[in-house]
Scaffold this active site. Structure first.
Site, PDB file in Angstrom:
ATOM      1  CG  ASP A  11      26.505   7.694   1.261  1.00 26.75           C
ATOM      2  OD1 ASP A  11      25.522   8.428   1.448  1.00 26.75           O
ATOM      3  OD2 ASP A  11      27.469   8.016   0.546  1.00 26.75           O
ATOM      4  CG  ASP A  61      20.558  15.869   1.363  1.00 21.41           C
ATOM      5  OD1 ASP A  61      19.724  16.716   0.994  1.00 21.41           O
ATOM      6  OD2 ASP A  61      21.276  15.224   0.569  1.00 21.41           O
ATOM      7  CE  LYS A  63      18.887  15.386  -2.496  1.00 19.82           C
ATOM      8  NZ  LYS A  63      19.529  14.508  -1.492  1.00 19.82           N
ATOM      9  CG  HIS A  65       9.053  18.556  -3.981  1.00 13.82           C
ATOM     10  ND1 HIS A  65       9.577  18.220  -5.206  1.00 13.82           N
ATOM     11  CD2 HIS A  65       8.047  19.427  -4.235  1.00 13.82           C
ATOM     12  CE1 HIS A  65       8.919  18.867  -6.164  1.00 13.82           C
ATOM     13  NE2 HIS A  65       7.974  19.598  -5.589  1.00 13.82           N
ATOM     14  CG  ASP A  66       3.925  17.206   0.723  1.00 17.07           C
ATOM     15  OD1 ASP A  66       2.830  17.646   0.308  1.00 17.07           O
ATOM     16  OD2 ASP A  66       4.078  16.037   1.135  1.00 17.07           O
ATOM     17  N   PRO A  68       3.054  23.678   0.869  1.00 25.28           N
ATOM     18  CG  PRO A  68       3.008  25.848  -0.037  1.00 25.28           C
ATOM     19  CD  PRO A  68       2.466  24.467  -0.255  1.00 25.28           C
ATOM     20  CB  THR A 117      25.577  16.141  -8.940  1.00 27.09           C
ATOM     21  OG1 THR A 117      25.421  15.185  -7.893  1.00 27.09           O
ATOM     22  CG2 THR A 117      25.758  17.524  -8.343  1.00 27.09           C
ATOM     23  N   GLY A 208      31.346  11.406  -0.009  1.00 27.61           N
ATOM     24  CA  GLY A 208      30.856  10.184   0.605  1.00 27.61           C
ATOM     25  C   GLY A 208      31.804   9.020   0.451  1.00 27.61           C
TER      26      GLY A 208
END
EC number: 4.1.1.23
Length: 230
Positions: A11, A61, A63, A65-66, A68, A117, A208
């Site tokens: 981080d 990481d 993530k 998201h778009d 295909p 989470t 972390g």
């Protein structure tokens, strides 16, 4: 198959901070580290290449998201960095997940993010307008990830047993939100200790701040590693 090392979330935002942290560890200690959005967006692909050159494993990481086609193309680019693991958002749907698998290929581990989470059930219902239970939402996303031939999901340790009951043998559960007993849980809502995560069947854990912000990060890492190993 359980990864014996806890994955360390780097981080940081600068190369200097990252290098200073990694330099605390003996050269022969090969780590598994997570590069998230902050570090990757600040330093770009070179931070991945630098860490890989030291012999460490890298979980990237981002993530994704778009649509295909975009995700497929992005994963093909990330594959060239020789990463060991990557993430996509399960909410993108099965077709997007399949495209991610096609772009990344069969070498690196590919896992889907179900519910963060930091998300509570009330938040999920209010913000996302998902009116099932939090667990039902996670299971739905997990089954979609399995259908798309992904290797597993990111999930809370509380959800691991239920996920493994509805997915194929070998489906991986990676658990963030891991905190040693007595530590500050920060902004995480659903947390467990390394020992609890091990007993409940998590395959990977991500830690972390309890390591990176410890007075002695190496000692903190070794203690968590020992607790995770059992």
């Amino acid at each position: 198959m359980k990864e014996e090392r806890p994955i360390i979330a780097l981080d940081f935002s600068s190369f200097e901070e990252t290098k200073a942290f990694l330099d605390l560890f003996p050269a022969e200690e090969k780590l598994y580290v997570k590069i998230g959005m902050e570090l990757y967006y600040a330093q770009g692909p070179d931070i991945v290449r630098s860490i890989k050159s030291l012999g460490h494993n890298v979980f990237l990481d981002l993530k994704l998201h778009d649509i295909p086609n975009t995700v497929r193309a992005a994963m093909a680019v990330l594959k060239e960095l020789d990463i060991d693991m990557a993430t996509v958002h399960a909410a993108g749907g099965v077709e997007m997940l399949k495209a991610a698998r096609e772009g990344l290929g069969q070498g690196p581990t590919l896992i889907a993010v179900t519910q963060l989470t930091s998300t509570s059930e009330d938040q999920m219902r209010g913000d996302q307008n998902i009116q099932t239970s939090l667990l039902e939402s996670v299971l739905h996303y997990s089954k979609g990830a399995a259908k798309a031939q992904l290797d597993g999901v990111v999930c809370s340790a509380q959800e691991v047993e239920a996920i493994k009951a509805v997915t194929p043998t070998g489906f991986t559960c990676l658990t963030p939100g891991i905190r040693p007993k007595g530590s500050n849980i920060g902004d995480q809502k659903r947390v467990m200790t390394p020992n609890q995560a091990r007993r409940i069947g998590s395959d990977y854990i991500v830690v972390g701040r309890p390591i990176t912000q410890a007075k002695d990060p190496v000692a903190a890492y070794q203690a968590i590693k020992a607790e995770w190993a059992g």
